[in-house]
Enzyme design. Structure first.
Site, PDB file in Angstrom:
ATOM      1  N   CYS A 199      53.288  88.782  23.174  1.00  0.00           N
ATOM      2  CA  CYS A 199      54.880  87.808  22.679  1.00  0.00           C
ATOM      3  C   CYS A 199      54.679  87.654  21.116  1.00  0.00           C
ATOM      4  O   CYS A 199      54.298  88.259  20.579  1.00  0.00           O
ATOM      5  CB  CYS A 199      55.288  86.733  23.804  1.00  0.00           C
ATOM      6  SG  CYS A 199      56.727  86.270  23.931  1.00  0.00           S
ATOM      7  N   HIS A 242      54.357  88.690  29.213  1.00  0.00           N
ATOM      8  CA  HIS A 242      53.652  87.632  29.377  1.00  0.00           C
ATOM      9  C   HIS A 242      53.155  88.522  30.598  1.00  0.00           C
ATOM     10  O   HIS A 242      53.001  87.795  32.004  1.00  0.00           O
ATOM     11  CB  HIS A 242      53.782  86.253  29.600  1.00  0.00           C
ATOM     12  CG  HIS A 242      54.636  85.256  28.096  1.00  0.00           C
ATOM     13  ND1 HIS A 242      53.994  85.174  27.678  1.00  0.00           N
ATOM     14  CD2 HIS A 242      55.419  86.037  27.913  1.00  0.00           C
ATOM     15  CE1 HIS A 242      54.164  84.818  26.362  1.00  0.00           C
ATOM     16  NE2 HIS A 242      55.151  85.038  26.606  1.00  0.00           N
ATOM     17  N   GLU A 252      49.683  87.938  31.052  1.00  0.00           N
ATOM     18  CA  GLU A 252      49.114  86.322  32.025  1.00  0.00           C
ATOM     19  C   GLU A 252      49.796  85.394  32.769  1.00  0.00           C
ATOM     20  O   GLU A 252      49.068  84.990  33.515  1.00  0.00           O
ATOM     21  CB  GLU A 252      48.460  85.520  30.698  1.00  0.00           C
ATOM     22  CG  GLU A 252      49.044  85.010  30.233  1.00  0.00           C
ATOM     23  CD  GLU A 252      50.112  85.569  29.402  1.00  0.00           C
ATOM     24  OE1 GLU A 252      50.755  86.827  29.326  1.00  0.00           O
ATOM     25  OE2 GLU A 252      51.166  84.674  28.604  1.00  0.00           O
TER      26      GLU A 252
HETATM   27  N1  GLN Z   1      59.865  83.253  20.386  1.00  0.00           N
HETATM   28  C1  GLN Z   1      58.943  82.892  20.111  1.00  0.00           C
HETATM   29  C2  GLN Z   1      57.743  83.599  18.756  1.00  0.00           C
HETATM   30  O1  GLN Z   1      58.857  84.324  17.563  1.00  0.00           O
HETATM   31  C3  GLN Z   1      57.541  83.942  20.912  1.00  0.00           C
HETATM   32  C4  GLN Z   1      57.576  83.282  22.432  1.00  0.00           C
HETATM   33  C5  GLN Z   1      56.475  83.553  23.346  1.00  0.00           C
HETATM   34  O2  GLN Z   1      55.143  83.528  23.325  1.00  0.00           O
HETATM   35  N2  GLN Z   1      56.965  83.434  24.404  1.00  0.00           N
HETATM   36  O3  GLN Z   1      57.443  83.143  17.728  1.00  0.00           O
END
Ligand code: GLN
Length: 197
Positions: free
Chosen positions: A79, A178, A180
């Site tokens: 992410c 994710h 995890e």
């Molecule tokens: N929207 C977040 C970002 O731009 C990422 C979201 C997340 O890691 N769950 O960094």
């Protein structure tokens, strides 16, 4: 035993640390530049990529991390971690590691469906993986050296076509979701397999 560093400045780092330690790896939470010494692999967790990039810069860790990855250390970004790894971040000049030959769009699923779960077929895994997306980014373009491991059908999320949500480029693994946050450790296990025997 491999020593896996988990960037612990911000975000969902504890869950990654728990997943790799369940698989038998030693784990170190990284909060300072000196903590990079001696790690064999690195995990960049989810969280807020702008905040993590800013902290990495302020702590003088961005360049050393980039150098270790460029020298071949396996890295896994989920992410926000994926965002930090990408060369191009649409409409943003935020600090980044930038070694993954890909373009990313942040918060790409829109407000209405900003978080969802789905069963995802991931290349190299025997059965679908439960994937949790939280304000997730999408990869909108990849370079020729990037192996696409998973795509999401956007029709189910108010869009069109398929979008890339997991990739590998040599020693770099990245997912927009994710793993995890579920008990399934197959993706972390695939990451540990990227370490030299
Ligand atoms: N929207 C977040 C970002 O731009 C990422 C979201 C997340 O890691 N769950 O960094």
């Amino acid at each position: 035993m491999a020593l896996v560093g988990v960037l612990a400045l911000q975000g969902a780092f504890r869950e990654h640390a728990a997943a790799v330690s369940r698989l038998g790896a030693d784990v170190r939470e990284l909060r300072q530049r000196k903590h990079l010494d001696g790690i064999d692999a690195l995990i960049l967790p989810g969280g807020e990529s702008t905040v993590m990039g800013k902290l990495l810069t302020e702590l003088d860790m961005l360049e050393p991390v980039r150098q270790r990855i460029a020298a071949g250390m396996p890295v896994y970004g989920s992410c926000a971690g994926l965002i930090l790894l990408c060369e191009t971040i649409e409409e943003s000049d935020q600090p980044r590691i930038g070694l993954l030959h890909a373009s990313v769009r942040r918060n790409a699923f829109g407000r209405q469906v900003d978080s969802f779960e789905t069963d995802l077929a991931v290349k190299g895994l025997d059965a679908p993986l439960r994937a949790v997306f939280i304000r997730a980014p999408l990869i909108t373009a990849v370079g020729p050296d990037v192996d696409v491991l998973a795509r999401v059908d956007m029709a189910a999320h108010g869009g069109e076509g398929e979008r890339i949500v997991a990739v590998r480029q040599g020693n770099i693994l990245a997912t927009s979701f994710h793993p995890e946050l579920t008990p399934d450790t197959r993706l972390h296990s695939a990451f540990l397999d990227m370490l030299p025997a």
